[in-house]
Design a protein around this motif. Structure first.
Motif, PDB file in Angstrom:
ATOM      1  N   GLU A 140       0.813  -1.217   0.000  1.00 38.47           N
ATOM      2  CA  GLU A 140       0.000   0.000   0.000  1.00 38.47           C
ATOM      3  C   GLU A 140       0.852   1.276   0.000  1.00 38.47           C
ATOM      4  N   GLU A 147      -6.412  -7.247   1.510  1.00 36.74           N
ATOM      5  CA  GLU A 147      -6.432  -5.791   1.664  1.00 36.74           C
ATOM      6  C   GLU A 147      -7.869  -5.277   1.716  1.00 36.74           C
ATOM      7  N   SER A 148      -8.768  -5.868   0.926  1.00 35.96           N
ATOM      8  CA  SER A 148     -10.160  -5.404   0.866  1.00 35.96           C
ATOM      9  C   SER A 148     -10.906  -5.622   2.180  1.00 35.96           C
ATOM     10  N   ILE A 149     -10.555  -6.710   2.899  1.00 31.15           N
ATOM     11  CA  ILE A 149     -11.247  -6.979   4.166  1.00 31.15           C
ATOM     12  C   ILE A 149     -10.467  -6.453   5.371  1.00 31.15           C
ATOM     13  N   GLY A 150      -9.421  -5.654   5.100  1.00 31.29           N
ATOM     14  CA  GLY A 150      -8.740  -4.935   6.168  1.00 31.29           C
ATOM     15  C   GLY A 150      -7.689  -5.713   6.931  1.00 31.29           C
ATOM     16  N   PRO A 163      -3.929  -6.713   7.890  1.00 29.07           N
ATOM     17  CA  PRO A 163      -2.632  -6.027   7.750  1.00 29.07           C
ATOM     18  C   PRO A 163      -1.631  -6.855   6.957  1.00 29.07           C
ATOM     19  N   ALA A 205      -1.039  -7.314   3.674  1.00 27.08           N
ATOM     20  CA  ALA A 205      -1.835  -8.165   2.793  1.00 27.08           C
ATOM     21  C   ALA A 205      -0.985  -9.103   1.948  1.00 27.08           C
ATOM     22  N   ASP A 235     -12.770 -12.584   7.909  1.00 26.35           N
ATOM     23  CA  ASP A 235     -11.389 -12.797   8.343  1.00 26.35           C
ATOM     24  C   ASP A 235     -11.038 -14.284   8.429  1.00 26.35           C
TER      25      ASP A 235
END
Length: 399
Positions: free
Chosen positions: A166, A253-256, A258, A260, A312
């Protein structure tokens, strides 16, 4: 005995290196998808066009690759493919400088052209290098090399760049891509000087045509229904396998989650487990068709669990999708290529063209992700795996 062992061992090692190169080249896309989405501010669907550009080359060059193989042989075609790879990787550097999505797509297409020629060479080569009934075992060895390379690519890029995906700027990819270009040029030299024997399938030449009675009276490749059904199965398989391998970093990354890029290993781990099982059990304990049947059921289970479990947790069930995918490629190739005789090269070219499924289905996933969310978009995989289940049960038997 030693000379016979070397006849198989040396080609297996060389072709294994080439399968690793194929996986590494495709694994680069799983890093580029979130990078382009963040740096160029495009949608998920647009970022997944990078996969579409790579795999669309199979549709265009699948058949021409078989013609080239017929003219210059397997080994020289392998060398040519690495030159194409190097050219495609070089084009990523001006693409990053100009921050142009169309140029990135062009670079991916040229890289995909190299992939198409290499796949058209190594897959039929390893299939017909030994007995057809043990082809899935040989391809399983190759699959381990191929799938271990998928997570190596994003991890290599992250290591050389030294930043989380990111935080990466497009120009940061220049140095690692120069390194990749050098390695692929060396692989081209290796393929040219490697002691790879030219091989032919049973019935592929006039001297052995009588050994393949089923193909003896055929006049067209379109007269082999088990092949045509297998082409569709391979099309769908490559698409859903690419979804499982290529969406992990973006999904994490889309579901947050770290870091990714660290999740890129989940699908390759599942596939390597499956390949090891293939090496152990095929053909001594289970047939190639039964392996395909078991894997189809595992993949359907994994797809449902990805959709229905909490986000998750769901990412870990992609491992089951990948485990199911593991022996599909090793089983589909020999099942579809059995009894083709003198049509073997034409049949393998159709199977290579079917790899274009890796362009269409992941791109459809990207646009579904924009429409219904990243988790629900995995519904796309269910009907694909159901058709592969049909091919395992009935389709490969049709004559």
């Amino acid at each position: 005995m030693d000379s016979k062992r070397n006849y198989f061992l040396v080609p297996m090692i060389v072709i294994g290196i080439m399968f690793f190169a194929i996986g590494f080249a495709l694994g680069i896309n799983s890093y580029l998808i979130p990078l382009l989405k963040n740096s160029l501010h495009v949608s998920s669907g647009e970022s997944y066009l990078i996969l579409a550009a790579t795999f669309s080359a199979f549709l265009i060059f699948g058949y021409p690759a078989s013609l080239v193989i017929g003219k210059i042989g397997y080994k020289n075609t392998m060398m040519l493919s690495f030159l194409m790879f190097a050219t495609g990787f070089y084009l990523f550097i001006p693409s990053a400088k100009s921050e142009s999505l169309p140029l990135f797509l062009l670079a991916s297409f040229v890289s995909g052209m190299g992939n198409a020629f290499l796949q058209a060479s190594v897959n039929p080569y390893i299939t017909i290098l030994g007995p057809m009934e043990s082809a899935a075992k040989r391809i399983s060895f190759m699959g381990i090399a191929n799938k271990l390379a998928w997570p190596v690519a994003p991890l290599f890029l992250a290591l050389i760049i030294g930043k989380s995906v990111e935080d990466v700027q497009l120009q940061d990819i220049n140095i690692p891509f120069y390194m990749i270009i050098g390695v692929f040029l060396l692989l081209g030299v290796l393929s040219y000087f490697s002691p790879l024997p030219e091989v032919k399938a049973v019935g592929e030449d006039e001297e052995s045509a009588a050994e393949c009675a089923y193909a003896a009276n055929k006049t067209s490749i379109w007269q082999f229904p088990h092949l045509l059904l297998g082409v569709l199965a391979l099309f769908l398989y490559v698409g859903v396998e690419t979804v499982s391998l290529g969406t992990l970093v973006d999904y994490a990354e889309s579901i947050g989650l770290p870091n990714a890029e660290l999740y890129a290993w989940i699908a390759p781990a599942g596939m390597v487990i499956g390949y090891i099982c293939g090496i152990i059990f095929i053909p001594k304990y289970i047939s190639q068709a039964n392996a395909l049947l078991i894997c189809s059921i595992l993949a359907i289970f994994g797809s449902f669990m990805v959709v229905f479990t909490p986000a998750d947790i769901s990412i870990w069930f992609i491992l089951f999708m990948a485990l199911g995918c593991s022996l599909m490629w090793p089983a589909l190739w020999p099942l579809a290529m059995t009894d083709l005789g003198r049509f073997t090269k034409a049949g393998s070219s159709l199977l290579v063209i079917a790899i274009v499924g890796g362009a269409i289905i992941p791109t459809a996933y990207g646009f579904l992700k924009d429409a219904i969310g990243p988790q629900q978009a995995y519904w796309l995989c269910v009907p694909c795996f159901l058709y592969i289940l049909f091919y395992a049960l009935k389709g490969h038997k049709v004559r």
